[in-house]
Design an enzyme around this catalytic site. Structure first.
Site, PDB file in Angstrom:
ATOM      1  N   ASP A   1       0.842  -1.202   0.000  1.00 48.50           N
ATOM      2  CA  ASP A   1       0.000   0.000   0.000  1.00 48.50           C
ATOM      3  C   ASP A   1       0.876   1.250   0.000  1.00 48.50           C
ATOM      4  O   ASP A   1       2.058   1.208   0.374  1.00 48.50           O
ATOM      5  CB  ASP A   1      -0.942   0.004   1.210  1.00 48.50           C
ATOM      6  CG  ASP A   1      -0.203  -0.041   2.540  1.00 48.50           C
ATOM      7  OD1 ASP A   1       0.762  -0.822   2.653  1.00 48.50           O
ATOM      8  OD2 ASP A   1      -0.554   0.716   3.469  1.00 48.50           O
TER       9      ASP A   1
ATOM     10  N   GLU B   1      -0.086  -1.186   5.743  1.00 50.21           N
ATOM     11  CA  GLU B   1       0.969  -0.730   6.656  1.00 50.21           C
ATOM     12  C   GLU B   1       0.774   0.736   7.009  1.00 50.21           C
ATOM     13  O   GLU B   1       0.999   1.147   8.145  1.00 50.21           O
ATOM     14  CB  GLU B   1       2.348  -0.939   6.008  1.00 50.21           C
ATOM     15  CG  GLU B   1       3.525  -0.728   6.972  1.00 50.21           C
ATOM     16  CD  GLU B   1       3.991   0.716   7.098  1.00 50.21           C
ATOM     17  OE1 GLU B   1       4.670   1.040   8.077  1.00 50.21           O
ATOM     18  OE2 GLU B   1       3.655   1.541   6.224  1.00 50.21           O
TER      19      GLU B   1
HETATM   20 ZN   LIG Z   1       6.642   2.303   4.251  1.00 49.26          ZN
END
Ligand SMILES: [Zn+2]
Length: 479
Positions: free
Chosen positions: A115, A180
């Site tokens: 992401d 994340e």
């Molecule tokens: Zn990162």
């Protein structure tokens, strides 16, 4: 009197001598290592095209699983040897297993995230953030450094090694999270799965530090900073409630006023400065490589520690290394100018030094706010599995240090404290050797490109990233 002066003089001389001796005897902790083999037959141009295609996929947190799947499809299509790896899907992540021939060996676990953060002002970019353009020797786009380059370089390295006929003895796991930058649930789920399977990892390597140049003042050589610990991050909400009413007849303090006062007190009372073991390690490793003046100060923290801390505290970027930081990020109050608010809130984002618990942060917040009518509560977020530092003298750090030296022979390698958070924090239960380093390169000003405008990677640097991962995978294999 004379005698006293003499004693003072002698004492001063002695202190000066100790300072000098400590500065002069600083022994370098750098180790030489064998050079990494060149990537024979590796097609950097084709690899860059694949990374460019990966950047064109707008994998922001709410992108949906399909877009992430496209990323793995494009990797698999472009890199047929990856068919050797087994893929396992998680709700917010994917893990690939490259089985080693010796199942008794602990696996190498490489992490990255697919992401990216959203783009605030696309019009400010020199090249479109999701265009994946290759111009002037750079590949431009969101994720070029954070963190698609790591993800794709790891897969490129595996495919290249397989193409060379390499077969690992030690299993290699690649675990990629899809959230994340937001919640980290993907990494937490993969870590849960591995823990349930009883997996112990030989080494866990995630993003974090990079090879920097011109970023640390006083040192011209490139410095590879390798995260041995990271701060925790969590937010606290302050809430005040009141009966409300017409703003023409207000009480001395409205709900908004109470929250405002609490916020002002928190800013006026920053956390104390503190050298954590990771910060100490950073200075211990850096000192011998520094010019004399800095070396003298860093090597004599027993006497000059206060001055060093004050230097750190001077700028937000360095202050974050030596204190739990307090950032008031959100405020809300009444619905209209002439209405007394029935409820006002503030959110404070804390970045917590290792060794300090979330409970301690909450407790201190309440003590400073000291207002029974302001409620203080933690907002939910996944805490790190363990609050531990990886030993920079241990075998995990040594392996990464040697791999860095093999690919970046000019670079000084130093351990440090990561002030952001990474997916690595979910994997600290799996190994004593959890490190945060991606083999990308950061020049002056480049740090602002991460999560900012004009994120890009130099094309030649991408080749070195692939070389680093290939070198590391090979070098952690037993003889
Ligand atoms: Zn990162």
């Amino acid at each position: 009197m004379k005698r006293a002066l003499k004693i003072v003089g002698a004492a001063l001389l002695l202190v000066a001598a100790v300072l000098l001796v400590r500065a002069v005897t600083a022994e370098s902790r750098q180790r030489s290592a064998s050079a990494a083999a060149p990537l024979e037959g590796f097609d950097l141009d084709a690899a860059l095209e694949r990374l460019a295609a990966a950047i064109r996929l707008r994998t922001v947190a709410d992108a949906g699983g399909g877009l992430f799947d496209e990323l793995y499809i494009l990797a698999a299509d472009g890199l047929p040897p990856l068919a050797r790896l087994q893929r396992r899907d998680f709700p917010l992540g994917v893990m690939f297993t490259w089985k080693g021939t010796d199942p008794t060996l602990e696996p190498l676990l490489l992490l990255a995230h697919a992401d990216v953060v959203p783009v605030d002002r696309p019009e400010a970019w020199t090249h479109p953030p999701f265009g994946g353009r290759r111009v002037e020797g750079f590949l431009w786009g969101r994720g070029a450094l954070d963190d698609k380059a790591s993800l794709m370089a790891q897969l490129e390295a595996a495919a290249w090694l397989i193409g060379q006929g390499f077969q690992p003895k030690r299993t290699v796991l690649f675990a990629f999270g899809h959230d994340e930058e937001t919640t980290g649930k993907g990494a937490a789920a993969i870590a849960d799965h591995l823990e349930a399977e009883g997996v112990r990892a030989h080494l866990v390597l995630d993003e974090g530090g990079m090879v920097t140049q011109g970023v640390i003042p006083g040192i011209e050589r490139p410095v590879a900073i390798v995260g041995v610990a990271e701060k925790d991050a969590f937010s606290v909400r302050l809430t005040a409630e009141d009966v409300g009413g017409h703003a023409s007849m207000p009480p001395p303090h409205t709900a908004a006023g109470r929250v405002g006062r609490a916020v002002a007190l928190l800013e006026a009372n920053p956390w104390p400065l503190e050298f954590t073991p990771a910060a100490e390690a950073f200075m211990d490793w850096l000192a011998p490589e520094m010019p004399f003046g800095q070396r003298l100060a860093l090597r004599n923290r027993w006497l000059l520690g206060g001055a060093v801390k004050a230097l750190y505290a001077g700028k937000p970027r360095t202050a974050a290394q030596v204190r739990t930081t307090t950032a008031v990020t959100m405020l809300s109050g009444g619905p209209q100018a002439n209405v007394l608010p029935q409820r006002a809130t503030a959110v404070v984002n804390y970045r917590v030094l290792p060794g300090t618990s979330r409970d301690a942060v909450l407790e201190r917040t309440r003590q400073i706010v000291k207002d029974p009518r302001v409620q203080v509560e933690a907002l939910p977020s996944i805490p790190p599995r363990r609050d531990v530092m990886t030993d920079p003298d241990g075998p995990g750090f040594r392996a990464v240090q040697a791999a860095i030296a093999g690919v970046f022979p000019d670079a000084v390698v130093v351990p440090y404290l990561v002030v952001g958070i990474t997916d690595a924090r979910h994997y600290t239960g799996l190994s004593d050797h959890v490190l945060r380093f991606a083999p990308g390169f950061l020049g002056p000003g480049d740090t602002d490109r991460i999560h900012g405008t004009d994120e890009r990677i130099r094309e030649a640097d991408y080749g070195r990233m692939v070389q680093f991962y290939a070198h590391l995978i090979r070098s952690v294999q037993p003889e």
